[in-house]
Design a protein around this motif. Structure first.
Motif, PDB file in Angstrom:
ATOM      1  N   ASP A 155      -3.951  -5.133   3.880  1.00 52.08           N
ATOM      2  CA  ASP A 155      -4.994  -4.869   4.543  1.00 52.08           C
ATOM      3  C   ASP A 155      -6.126  -3.829   3.637  1.00 52.08           C
ATOM      4  O   ASP A 155      -6.026  -2.742   3.640  1.00 52.08           O
ATOM      5  CB  ASP A 155      -4.950  -3.854   6.014  1.00 52.08           C
ATOM      6  N   THR A 156      -6.794  -4.739   2.862  1.00 49.74           N
ATOM      7  CA  THR A 156      -7.738  -3.892   1.919  1.00 49.74           C
ATOM      8  C   THR A 156      -9.155  -3.636   2.358  1.00 49.74           C
ATOM      9  O   THR A 156      -9.880  -3.023   1.731  1.00 49.74           O
ATOM     10  CB  THR A 156      -7.787  -4.669   0.602  1.00 49.74           C
ATOM     11  N   ALA A 157      -9.282  -3.993   3.549  1.00 46.48           N
ATOM     12  CA  ALA A 157     -10.664  -3.915   4.293  1.00 46.48           C
ATOM     13  C   ALA A 157     -10.716  -2.506   5.138  1.00 46.48           C
ATOM     14  O   ALA A 157     -11.890  -2.102   5.194  1.00 46.48           O
ATOM     15  CB  ALA A 157     -11.013  -4.951   5.293  1.00 46.48           C
ATOM     16  N   SER A 158      -9.688  -2.082   5.591  1.00 44.62           N
ATOM     17  CA  SER A 158      -9.768  -0.957   6.676  1.00 44.62           C
ATOM     18  C   SER A 158      -9.878   0.512   5.978  1.00 44.62           C
ATOM     19  O   SER A 158      -9.056   0.679   4.921  1.00 44.62           O
ATOM     20  CB  SER A 158      -8.415  -0.980   7.557  1.00 44.62           C
ATOM     21  N   ARG A 159     -10.501   1.103   6.488  1.00 45.11           N
ATOM     22  CA  ARG A 159     -10.998   2.522   6.047  1.00 45.11           C
ATOM     23  C   ARG A 159     -11.246   3.459   7.439  1.00 45.11           C
ATOM     24  O   ARG A 159     -11.303   3.047   8.443  1.00 45.11           O
ATOM     25  CB  ARG A 159     -12.194   2.756   5.307  1.00 45.11           C
ATOM     26  N   LEU A 201      -7.139   4.213   0.029  1.00 46.30           N
ATOM     27  CA  LEU A 201      -8.476   3.477   0.012  1.00 46.30           C
ATOM     28  C   LEU A 201      -9.727   4.327   0.612  1.00 46.30           C
ATOM     29  O   LEU A 201     -10.477   4.429  -0.031  1.00 46.30           O
ATOM     30  CB  LEU A 201      -8.687   2.266   0.508  1.00 46.30           C
ATOM     31  N   THR A 202      -9.396   5.228   1.372  1.00 46.71           N
ATOM     32  CA  THR A 202     -10.345   6.135   2.212  1.00 46.71           C
ATOM     33  C   THR A 202     -10.551   7.408   1.208  1.00 46.71           C
ATOM     34  O   THR A 202     -11.535   7.497   1.072  1.00 46.71           O
ATOM     35  CB  THR A 202     -10.135   6.449   3.608  1.00 46.71           C
ATOM     36  N   SER A 203      -9.477   7.725   0.714  1.00 51.90           N
ATOM     37  CA  SER A 203      -9.552   9.019  -0.039  1.00 51.90           C
ATOM     38  C   SER A 203     -10.379   8.450  -1.608  1.00 51.90           C
ATOM     39  O   SER A 203     -10.986   9.201  -2.043  1.00 51.90           O
ATOM     40  CB  SER A 203      -8.141   9.288  -0.672  1.00 51.90           C
ATOM     41  N   MET A 204      -9.869   7.331  -1.840  1.00 52.77           N
ATOM     42  CA  MET A 204     -10.563   6.775  -3.247  1.00 52.77           C
ATOM     43  C   MET A 204     -12.402   6.736  -2.944  1.00 52.77           C
ATOM     44  O   MET A 204     -12.796   7.278  -3.794  1.00 52.77           O
ATOM     45  CB  MET A 204      -9.895   5.350  -3.380  1.00 52.77           C
ATOM     46  N   ASP A 205     -12.717   6.254  -1.712  1.00 54.51           N
ATOM     47  CA  ASP A 205     -14.148   6.199  -1.330  1.00 54.51           C
ATOM     48  C   ASP A 205     -14.773   7.605  -1.316  1.00 54.51           C
ATOM     49  O   ASP A 205     -15.878   7.750  -1.920  1.00 54.51           O
ATOM     50  CB  ASP A 205     -14.361   5.463  -0.201  1.00 54.51           C
ATOM     51  N   GLN A 206     -14.126   8.459  -0.748  1.00 49.92           N
ATOM     52  CA  GLN A 206     -14.561   9.873  -0.718  1.00 49.92           C
ATOM     53  C   GLN A 206     -14.724  10.469  -2.033  1.00 49.92           C
ATOM     54  O   GLN A 206     -15.688  11.140  -2.442  1.00 49.92           O
ATOM     55  CB  GLN A 206     -13.339  10.360   0.291  1.00 49.92           C
ATOM     56  N   TYR A 207     -13.530  10.376  -3.047  1.00 47.37           N
ATOM     57  CA  TYR A 207     -13.380  10.873  -4.437  1.00 47.37           C
ATOM     58  C   TYR A 207     -14.674  10.208  -5.148  1.00 47.37           C
ATOM     59  O   TYR A 207     -15.295  10.835  -5.887  1.00 47.37           O
ATOM     60  CB  TYR A 207     -12.259  10.506  -5.066  1.00 47.37           C
ATOM     61  N   LEU A 208     -14.949   8.895  -4.928  1.00 46.91           N
ATOM     62  CA  LEU A 208     -16.144   8.234  -5.622  1.00 46.91           C
ATOM     63  C   LEU A 208     -17.424   8.753  -5.304  1.00 46.91           C
ATOM     64  O   LEU A 208     -18.218   9.294  -6.169  1.00 46.91           O
ATOM     65  CB  LEU A 208     -16.292   6.863  -5.380  1.00 46.91           C
ATOM     66  N   ALA A 209     -17.568   9.009  -3.847  1.00 54.87           N
ATOM     67  CA  ALA A 209     -18.946   9.804  -3.566  1.00 54.87           C
ATOM     68  C   ALA A 209     -19.166  11.019  -4.043  1.00 54.87           C
ATOM     69  O   ALA A 209     -20.188  11.430  -4.582  1.00 54.87           O
ATOM     70  CB  ALA A 209     -18.796   9.799  -2.065  1.00 54.87           C
ATOM     71  N   HIS A 210     -17.977  11.782  -3.887  1.00 49.64           N
ATOM     72  CA  HIS A 210     -18.154  13.204  -4.422  1.00 49.64           C
ATOM     73  C   HIS A 210     -18.048  13.403  -5.888  1.00 49.64           C
ATOM     74  O   HIS A 210     -19.169  14.141  -6.626  1.00 49.64           O
ATOM     75  CB  HIS A 210     -16.786  14.105  -3.945  1.00 49.64           C
ATOM     76  N   LEU A 240      -7.022   4.637  -6.697  1.00 47.77           N
ATOM     77  CA  LEU A 240      -6.794   3.189  -6.913  1.00 47.77           C
ATOM     78  C   LEU A 240      -5.521   2.700  -7.320  1.00 47.77           C
ATOM     79  O   LEU A 240      -4.842   1.682  -7.045  1.00 47.77           O
ATOM     80  CB  LEU A 240      -7.914   2.830  -7.900  1.00 47.77           C
ATOM     81  N   ASP A 241      -4.841   3.322  -8.127  1.00 47.61           N
ATOM     82  CA  ASP A 241      -3.436   3.061  -8.727  1.00 47.61           C
ATOM     83  C   ASP A 241      -2.484   3.143  -7.586  1.00 47.61           C
ATOM     84  O   ASP A 241      -1.627   2.413  -7.338  1.00 47.61           O
ATOM     85  CB  ASP A 241      -3.075   4.079  -9.880  1.00 47.61           C
ATOM     86  N   HIS A 242      -2.462   4.344  -6.766  1.00 47.92           N
ATOM     87  CA  HIS A 242      -1.572   4.217  -5.451  1.00 47.92           C
ATOM     88  C   HIS A 242      -1.998   3.164  -4.700  1.00 47.92           C
ATOM     89  O   HIS A 242      -1.033   2.309  -4.156  1.00 47.92           O
ATOM     90  CB  HIS A 242      -2.003   5.752  -4.794  1.00 47.92           C
ATOM     91  N   ALA A 243      -3.263   2.694  -4.420  1.00 48.38           N
ATOM     92  CA  ALA A 243      -3.454   1.487  -3.546  1.00 48.38           C
ATOM     93  C   ALA A 243      -2.747   0.265  -4.239  1.00 48.38           C
ATOM     94  O   ALA A 243      -2.262  -0.440  -3.615  1.00 48.38           O
ATOM     95  CB  ALA A 243      -4.954   1.380  -3.505  1.00 48.38           C
ATOM     96  N   LYS A 244      -3.124   0.062  -5.486  1.00 50.00           N
ATOM     97  CA  LYS A 244      -2.387  -1.166  -6.135  1.00 50.00           C
ATOM     98  C   LYS A 244      -1.006  -1.082  -5.903  1.00 50.00           C
ATOM     99  O   LYS A 244      -0.160  -1.958  -5.862  1.00 50.00           O
ATOM    100  CB  LYS A 244      -2.848  -0.991  -7.599  1.00 50.00           C
ATOM    101  N   GLU A 269       1.061  -4.178  -4.204  1.00 46.14           N
ATOM    102  CA  GLU A 269       2.210  -4.895  -4.710  1.00 46.14           C
ATOM    103  C   GLU A 269       3.516  -4.956  -3.779  1.00 46.14           C
ATOM    104  O   GLU A 269       4.123  -5.849  -3.778  1.00 46.14           O
ATOM    105  CB  GLU A 269       2.475  -4.244  -6.087  1.00 46.14           C
ATOM    106  N   ARG A 270       3.853  -3.602  -3.182  1.00 47.40           N
ATOM    107  CA  ARG A 270       5.022  -3.654  -2.433  1.00 47.40           C
ATOM    108  C   ARG A 270       4.600  -4.422  -1.172  1.00 47.40           C
ATOM    109  O   ARG A 270       5.738  -5.234  -0.650  1.00 47.40           O
ATOM    110  CB  ARG A 270       5.113  -2.110  -2.159  1.00 47.40           C
ATOM    111  N   ILE A 271       3.606  -4.281  -0.508  1.00 51.22           N
ATOM    112  CA  ILE A 271       3.377  -5.016   0.605  1.00 51.22           C
ATOM    113  C   ILE A 271       3.730  -6.613   0.360  1.00 51.22           C
ATOM    114  O   ILE A 271       4.175  -7.227   1.102  1.00 51.22           O
ATOM    115  CB  ILE A 271       2.005  -4.828   1.213  1.00 51.22           C
ATOM    116  N   LEU A 272       2.986  -7.043  -0.848  1.00 52.07           N
ATOM    117  CA  LEU A 272       3.072  -8.435  -1.201  1.00 52.07           C
ATOM    118  C   LEU A 272       4.614  -8.808  -1.335  1.00 52.07           C
ATOM    119  O   LEU A 272       4.994 -10.110  -1.002  1.00 52.07           O
ATOM    120  CB  LEU A 272       2.161  -8.622  -2.281  1.00 52.07           C
ATOM    121  N   PHE A 273       5.444  -8.153  -2.166  1.00 52.44           N
ATOM    122  CA  PHE A 273       6.676  -8.221  -2.359  1.00 52.44           C
ATOM    123  C   PHE A 273       7.395  -8.526  -1.141  1.00 52.44           C
ATOM    124  O   PHE A 273       8.501  -9.364  -1.090  1.00 52.44           O
ATOM    125  CB  PHE A 273       7.421  -7.171  -3.169  1.00 52.44           C
ATOM    126  N   LEU A 274       6.975  -7.717  -0.036  1.00 48.30           N
ATOM    127  CA  LEU A 274       7.908  -7.782   1.399  1.00 48.30           C
ATOM    128  C   LEU A 274       7.314  -8.949   2.014  1.00 48.30           C
ATOM    129  O   LEU A 274       7.482  -9.050   3.372  1.00 48.30           O
ATOM    130  CB  LEU A 274       7.662  -6.494   1.992  1.00 48.30           C
TER     131      LEU A 274
END
Length: 160
Positions: free
Chosen positions: A70-74, A19-28, A52-56, A60-65
């Motif tokens: 934690d979608t808030a932390s960066r 998610l952190t990488s996603m935010d950085q890519y969006l800014a750049h 974003l696909d990696h995060a999804k 999905e795997r965390i939910l399966f387990l």
């Protein structure tokens, strides 16, 4: 399926990096767009979508387990001030993602969580073979052709 809490925690740490990488890519990406460097804008918009696909997949795997994603932390993002700095910051971020993926893959192996390992191996392949490789190529292009020529080559449509 009740998962191993250590693996769930490591997956959440990986999610934070993605998610952190996603935010950085969006800014750049938006900065490149503002500067009229269309090829870099489009490439980084694509990288944003891949993160974003990696995060999804991780969510999905965390939910399966039966964990809680934690979608808030960066971590802190490192927005560059110029093209060279932006590419270098993105490369550093991807190297951190790859290093952590390797750690989590190793722990999944120890915990005999082969499905999580396989999911993460796919993400590692994408991170190393696509993201890191592309960034290293473009940083090298700057060294070979000089920054002004590199930027000019990234302004026209149809080049990557």
């Amino acid at each position: 399926m009740q998962g191993n809490q250590t693996i769930i925690d490591l997956l959440n740490a990986q999610l934070t990096l993605e998610l952190t990488s996603m935010d950085q890519y969006l800014a750049h990406s938006k900065m490149y767009e503002d500067w009229g460097i269309e090829q870099l804008h489009h490439k980084l918009a694509h990288e944003y979508e891949e993160e974003l696909d990696h995060a999804k997949r991780i969510i999905e795997r965390i939910l399966f387990l039966e964990g809680v994603p934690d979608t808030a932390s960066r971590k802190a993002i490192h927005v560059g001030c110029n093209v060279e700095e932006m590419l270098a910051n993105d490369l550093n971020a991807e190297r951190e993602v790859a290093a952590h993926l390797k750690k989590v893959i190793s722990e999944c192996e120890k915990a005999q969580d082969y499905v999580s390992r396989e999911i993460l191996q796919t993400l590692l392949d994408d991170t190393e073979m696509d993201h890191i490789y592309w960034l290293e190529q473009h940083i090298n292009m700057i060294k070979l052709m000089g920054l002004p020529n590199y930027i000019q080559s990234q302004m026209a449509q149809g080049h990557e």
